[in-house]
Design an enzyme around this catalytic site. Sequence first.
Site: not given
Ligand SMILES: CNc1nc2c(CC[C@H]3O[C@H](OC)[C@H](OC)[C@@H](OC)[C@@H]3OC)c3nc(N)[nH]c(=O)c3cc2[nH]1
Length: 372
Positions: A92, A266
Site C-alpha cells: 500500500d 486483502d
Molecule cells: C480495513 N479497511 C480498509 N483498509 C483500507 C486501506 C488499507 C489497506 C491496508 O490495511 C492495513 O493497513 C491499515 C494493512 O496492514 C495492517 C495493509 O496491508 C499491508 C493494507 O494495505 C493494502 C486503504 N488503503 C489505501 N491506500 N486507500 C484506501 O482507500 C484504503 C481503504 C481501506 N479500507
Amino acid sequence: MKQVTFTLSATDGMARRGRIDTPRGEINTPAFMPVGTAGTVKAMYPEQVRDTGADILLGNTYHLMLRPGAERVASLGGLHTFMNWERPILTDSGGFQVMSLAKLRKLTERGVTFKSHIDGSAYELTPERSIEIQTLLDSDIIMQLDECIALPAERKEMERAMELSIRWADRSKTAFNNQQNRMLFGIVQGGDDAELRSRSAAGLQSIGFDGYSIGGLAVGEPQEVMFRVLSDITPELPADKPRYLMGVGKPDDILGGIERGVDMFDCVHPTRAGRHGHAYTRFGVINLKNARHRDDHRPLDEASPNPNCRRWSRAYLHHLVKTEEILGAMVLSQINLAYYQELTARARAAIEAGRMTDFAAETRAAWAAGDL
Ligand SMILES: CNc1nc2c(CC[C@H]3O[C@H](OC)[C@H](OC)[C@@H](OC)[C@@H]3OC)c3nc(N)[nH]c(=O)c3cc2[nH]1
C-alpha cells in the site's frame, strides 16, 4: 515490454476468473492476499503462508518506512529477500496508515507530514516519495498515494479528498516513470456518492493505470452501502485490468465482492481473528473462547482438507486460547488463512464452471446452518 500482465479467462455474471503474471510467479484471481504488515504474516512462516494457497502477500509502506526503513530494506536486497518470500508482493502507499496510525499529521497539496507513532520522529510522505519507497522495497504491485476518509462524511469533504487523490494519482504515475517490472494501481475514491465515484473512476482512467483499487470502503459503512458502491463502480472500470477492493474483509464481504466483479482482496481479519480465538470454517466462525468447547473432543471439521482442522480437539484449541499460548495464535492463523484460500479457490472453480450463483447459495446456506 510490460512484464506484469492481467489475463481474464472466464466470467459468470459480474464475477471474473483471471490471472496476473509477474516475473516472480502468477496470481490467480479472485485472490485473497494475506497481510504481512511489517514484513511478516503474523505467527506464520512464509512457507506455511504459501502452503495455505496464497500466491501473493502484502507489505506495508508506512510500517516499513518507519522500521527498519526503506533504504535499509533495499540495501539488504529488497523485501522479498529480507523476508524470504520470493513470490509476488503488493504494497500500500502508506496514506491510509498515516491517517489511521500516525500522530500530529498535516495534510497539504504536497503530501502528508507526520510524527512516527513509534518514536515521534518527523516524516513526510508525498506521491513521489511513496513511489520511491515502494520501488526500494521492490514491490510487484504498488499503489498511488491517496487520501482515504472515513464514512459517513459530508459530500464536500468526500469531493475534496477524491479530487486531491486524482491529482496525487497523476503525480504518482509520473514518478512511477513507466517501470516495466511492476504494476501501478490507481485508487478510486468518492465515499458513498455514485457521482463522485464515477468522476474518480473516469479521472483515473484518463491518466491510465495497470489496475484499479476501490478505496474508501470498509471504513465503517454498513455492508449494503459497500455492496451498492461496488455494484455501481465495477462496470465503470476497464474489464481488462484487475480490480482490488482494499481492506476487505470477512468471508461474506469477499463472496459479495466477487459477485460484484472484484478480483483482489486483502484483510488483517483472518490472522487477527485467529489471535483472538476465532476459527473460520465452512460452517462460519466458531469462537473457541466459549466454555461450551471445554469438553468437546471433536476436531473443528473432520471433512476439511486442512490437517489443522482435523488433528486438534476443540477442547485443546479452547485451552490454548484461554491460556493465551503462542501455539493457539499459530494454529488458528493457519486455519483461517487456509479457509480464506479455500473460499477463493472454490470461487475460481465455480466461475470457470459457470456455477457462481449455486456456489454462493451453497456457501451462504452452510454459514447460516452454523456449527454442527
Ligand atoms: C480495513 N479497511 C480498509 N483498509 C483500507 C486501506 C488499507 C489497506 C491496508 O490495511 C492495513 O493497513 C491499515 C494493512 O496492514 C495492517 C495493509 O496491508 C499491508 C493494507 O494495505 C493494502 C486503504 N488503503 C489505501 N491506500 N486507500 C484506501 O482507500 C484504503 C481503504 C481501506 N479500507
